[in-house]
Scaffold this active site. Structure first.
Site, PDB file in Angstrom:
ATOM      1  N   HIS A   1       2.438  11.312  -4.730  1.00 39.58           N
ATOM      2  CA  HIS A   1       2.699  12.013  -5.986  1.00 39.58           C
ATOM      3  C   HIS A   1       1.661  11.528  -7.010  1.00 39.58           C
ATOM      4  O   HIS A   1       1.209  10.382  -6.935  1.00 39.58           O
ATOM      5  CB  HIS A   1       4.117  11.618  -6.431  1.00 39.58           C
ATOM      6  CG  HIS A   1       4.658  12.357  -7.600  1.00 39.58           C
ATOM      7  ND1 HIS A   1       4.317  12.069  -8.899  1.00 39.58           N
ATOM      8  CD2 HIS A   1       5.558  13.373  -7.674  1.00 39.58           C
ATOM      9  CE1 HIS A   1       4.982  12.868  -9.717  1.00 39.58           C
ATOM     10  NE2 HIS A   1       5.739  13.675  -8.995  1.00 39.58           N
TER      11      HIS A   1
ATOM     12  N   ASP B   1       7.013   3.634  -3.583  1.00 36.61           N
ATOM     13  CA  ASP B   1       7.547   4.672  -4.462  1.00 36.61           C
ATOM     14  C   ASP B   1       8.788   5.240  -3.771  1.00 36.61           C
ATOM     15  O   ASP B   1       8.681   5.999  -2.805  1.00 36.61           O
ATOM     16  CB  ASP B   1       6.461   5.740  -4.668  1.00 36.61           C
ATOM     17  CG  ASP B   1       6.989   6.979  -5.392  1.00 36.61           C
ATOM     18  OD1 ASP B   1       8.215   7.094  -5.574  1.00 36.61           O
ATOM     19  OD2 ASP B   1       6.157   7.834  -5.739  1.00 36.61           O
TER      20      ASP B   1
ATOM     21  N   GLN C   1      12.004   9.512  -3.782  1.00 34.10           N
ATOM     22  CA  GLN C   1      12.690  10.476  -2.916  1.00 34.10           C
ATOM     23  C   GLN C   1      13.519   9.809  -1.821  1.00 34.10           C
ATOM     24  O   GLN C   1      14.237  10.504  -1.098  1.00 34.10           O
ATOM     25  CB  GLN C   1      11.674  11.443  -2.278  1.00 34.10           C
ATOM     26  CG  GLN C   1      10.922  12.290  -3.279  1.00 34.10           C
ATOM     27  CD  GLN C   1      11.816  13.264  -4.052  1.00 34.10           C
ATOM     28  OE1 GLN C   1      12.926  13.569  -3.648  1.00 34.10           O
ATOM     29  NE2 GLN C   1      11.325  13.725  -5.182  1.00 34.10           N
TER      30      GLN C   1
ATOM     31  N   LYS D   1      17.154  11.504 -10.040  1.00 30.55           N
ATOM     32  CA  LYS D   1      17.135  12.198  -8.739  1.00 30.55           C
ATOM     33  C   LYS D   1      18.300  11.737  -7.862  1.00 30.55           C
ATOM     34  O   LYS D   1      18.489  12.242  -6.758  1.00 30.55           O
ATOM     35  CB  LYS D   1      15.805  11.938  -8.021  1.00 30.55           C
ATOM     36  CG  LYS D   1      14.592  12.529  -8.757  1.00 30.55           C
ATOM     37  CD  LYS D   1      13.320  12.213  -8.016  1.00 30.55           C
ATOM     38  CE  LYS D   1      12.078  12.344  -8.858  1.00 30.55           C
ATOM     39  NZ  LYS D   1      11.668  13.725  -9.107  1.00 30.55           N
TER      40      LYS D   1
ATOM     41  N   CYS E   1       3.120  18.129  -8.070  1.00 34.72           N
ATOM     42  CA  CYS E   1       2.415  16.898  -8.471  1.00 34.72           C
ATOM     43  C   CYS E   1       1.784  16.188  -7.277  1.00 34.72           C
ATOM     44  O   CYS E   1       1.740  14.951  -7.235  1.00 34.72           O
ATOM     45  CB  CYS E   1       3.329  15.938  -9.234  1.00 34.72           C
ATOM     46  SG  CYS E   1       3.954  16.595 -10.762  1.00 34.72           S
TER      47      CYS E   1
HETATM   48  N1  PMP Z   1       7.080   9.889  -6.922  1.00 28.63           N
HETATM   49  C1  PMP Z   1       7.687  10.849  -6.223  1.00 28.63           C
HETATM   50  C2  PMP Z   1       7.578  10.824  -4.715  1.00 28.63           C
HETATM   51  C3  PMP Z   1       8.411  11.842  -6.872  1.00 28.63           C
HETATM   52  O1  PMP Z   1       9.012  12.799  -6.172  1.00 28.63           O
HETATM   53  C4  PMP Z   1       8.503  11.822  -8.280  1.00 28.63           C
HETATM   54  C5  PMP Z   1       9.261  12.894  -9.030  1.00 28.63           C
HETATM   55  N2  PMP Z   1       8.882  14.194  -8.712  1.00 28.63           N
HETATM   56  C6  PMP Z   1       7.858  10.789  -8.963  1.00 28.63           C
HETATM   57  C7  PMP Z   1       7.162   9.847  -8.261  1.00 28.63           C
HETATM   58  C8  PMP Z   1       7.912  10.697 -10.466  1.00 28.63           C
HETATM   59  O2  PMP Z   1       9.232  10.482 -10.893  1.00 28.63           O
HETATM   60  P1  PMP Z   1       9.613  10.543 -12.432  1.00 28.63           P
HETATM   61  O3  PMP Z   1       9.046  11.819 -12.967  1.00 28.63           O
HETATM   62  O4  PMP Z   1      11.105  10.517 -12.446  1.00 28.63           O
HETATM   63  O5  PMP Z   1       9.008   9.352 -13.097  1.00 28.63           O
END
Ligand code: PMP
Length: 418
Positions: A135, A212, A215, A238, A376
């Site tokens: 991401h 990270d 998910q 999430k 993203c």
């Molecule tokens: N890493 C991953 C794998 C994600 O799916 C996301 C959220 N789409 C993020 C980072 C960023 O999370 P947040 O916007 O809650 O900071």
């Protein structure tokens, strides 16, 4: 896991309707008489009543600042905030609640680690190892660090099916690799990465690993000690918790050695104009008034998840994903992006001849909430030669009916654009 071992929702000891009843947002109609099929859980999940009520109760009865007041409300708020930290420690099986740092979410957790631990561990000429499926939150902070110190970014590729090229990993961990940052589960492909193996291989070369967990925290039981993760970060929103709150877990030796992230109140031991000394963990990393209510709400979300029968929930989620995959494969012109054997909760797909945005707009009018675009993960989509995908992402409360709703919507898309 082979598909044949997945129990169906009917045989699993899991009452999905009872779970759904806890989530008021799921019961609504969007547009007139159009029930909602909420399939955008990788972006954010809905919230159960216990979390909503916990936030309400905090602001009605308990609101006060933490760690400073002698008065009753402040003492209670402090206790509740620290109880939430303990719940999150149990949720991750962290050795000590002091290793749970509250952040705004995954993004802030990764920025915290890159600008403190990263500044210590990465020097000029070093390499930071990422993967092709990251991401943007797990790319950009490391690029910023690399630019600041004169390091470079290396990227472990993925296969056509969306698995990491594990065969290349040992060779990519060189004497110059200062750290590895990697997602546990891909938000675009749904691939579950073999995190324990990856961390073992990295540690054999003395390379620390930042995970990270945005998910994975909502779908897999996470044990940071079994993983031996150096850092594990995730977002509350999430995993049935509020927005604006998340967690950064770190190994004690790292957290103690790291400089503070932000300066201000609440993170100090003593301040003078000549010198400031810092508070102990975890407060050293929590400058200013924290997001008290949402931390407490996240504690409730963690307790709510820990009270579920995880084996049954996972069996249900696997069965729904398997059913959705089969149904989707039967829709004319659809191609699934991300077909790794070990997947959870995410189905990305494209039509040969229909733009994802057009499909998403038609689905929305049918009450089906999906995400379209690059999610993203622009470098990953570039790898697959795609501008974007349609992504249906599931939570424990999704059902086969939600999948049928999606498939009906896709038939309408086919009809309109095909
Ligand atoms: N890493 C991953 C794998 C994600 O799916 C996301 C959220 N789409 C993020 C980072 C960023 O999370 P947040 O916007 O809650 O900071």
């Amino acid at each position: 896991m082979p598909a044949t071992t997945h129990p169906t929702p009917e045989t699993a000891s899991f009452n999905v309707e009872a779970l759904r009843a806890d989530f008021p947002a799921l019961a609504q109609d969007v547009y007139e008489d159009t029930p909602l099929a909420y399939l955008d859980n990788a972006a954010t999940s809905q919230k159960p009543t216990p979390v909503i009520e916990r936030l309400d109760r905090f602001y009605r009865d308990e609101n006060s600042n933490v760690h400073r007041g002698v008065h009753r409300l402040s003492q209670d708020a402090t206790e509740e905030y620290e109880e939430a930290r303990k719940s999150l420690a149990r949720f991750l099986n962290a050795p000590d609640p002091d290793q749970i740092i509250f952040t705004r979410g995954t993004t802030e957790g990764l920025n915290l680690v890159s600008s403190t631990f990263g500044r210590m561990a990465v020097e000029e000429g070093d390499e930071i190892l990422l993967t092709e499926m990251e991401h943007h939150s797990n790319i950009v902070p490391w690029q910023m660090l690399a630019e600041q110190v004169g390091a470079s970014i290396e990227v472990l590729p993925v296969t056509d099916r969306g698995e990491l090229r594990m065969d290349l990993l040992p060779g990519m961990l060189t004497d110059d690799t200062a750290l590895m940052a990697i997602s546990h589960v891909s938000n675009t492909l749904g691939t579950i990465n073999p995190m324990e193996d990856i961390i073992d291989v990295a540690h054999a070369e003395d390379v620390p690993v930042v995970v990270d967990g945005a998910q994975s925290a909502p779908h897999l039981p996470v044990d940071v000690q079994a993983l031996d993760a150096d850092f594990f970060v995730f977002s509350g929103h999430k995993m049935f918790g509020p927005t604006g709150i998340g967690v950064c877990f770190g190994k004690r030796e790292h957290l103690e050695a790291m400089p503070p992230y932000q300066g201000g109140g609440d993170m100090i031991d003593r301040v003078s104009f000549e010198e400031t000394t810092y508070d102990d963990l975890p407060h050293k990393f929590e400058a200013g008034t924290p997001n008290i209510a949402d931390a407490i709400g996240l504690g409730t979300a963690a307790e709510y998840i820990m009270d579920l029968d995880w084996d049954a929930v996972q069996a249900h989620e696997e069965a729904v994903l398997e059913y959705a995959t089969e149904q989707l494969e039967a829709v004319e012109g659809v191609r699934i992006v991300g077909t790794a054997p070990d997947k959870t909760s995410v189905l990305s797909f494209v039509f040969d001849d229909i733009h994802p945005y057009d499909a998403g707009t038609v689905l929305d009018r049918e009450g089906v909430a999906v995400r379209t675009g690059h999610h993203c993960t622009q470098p990953l989509l570039e790898r697959y030669g795609l501008p974007g995908t349609i992504r249906a992402s599931f939570a424990a409360y999704n059902t086969r009916e939600d999948v049928d709703h999606l498939i009906d919507g896709l038939q309408k898309v086919r009809h309109m654009f095909g």
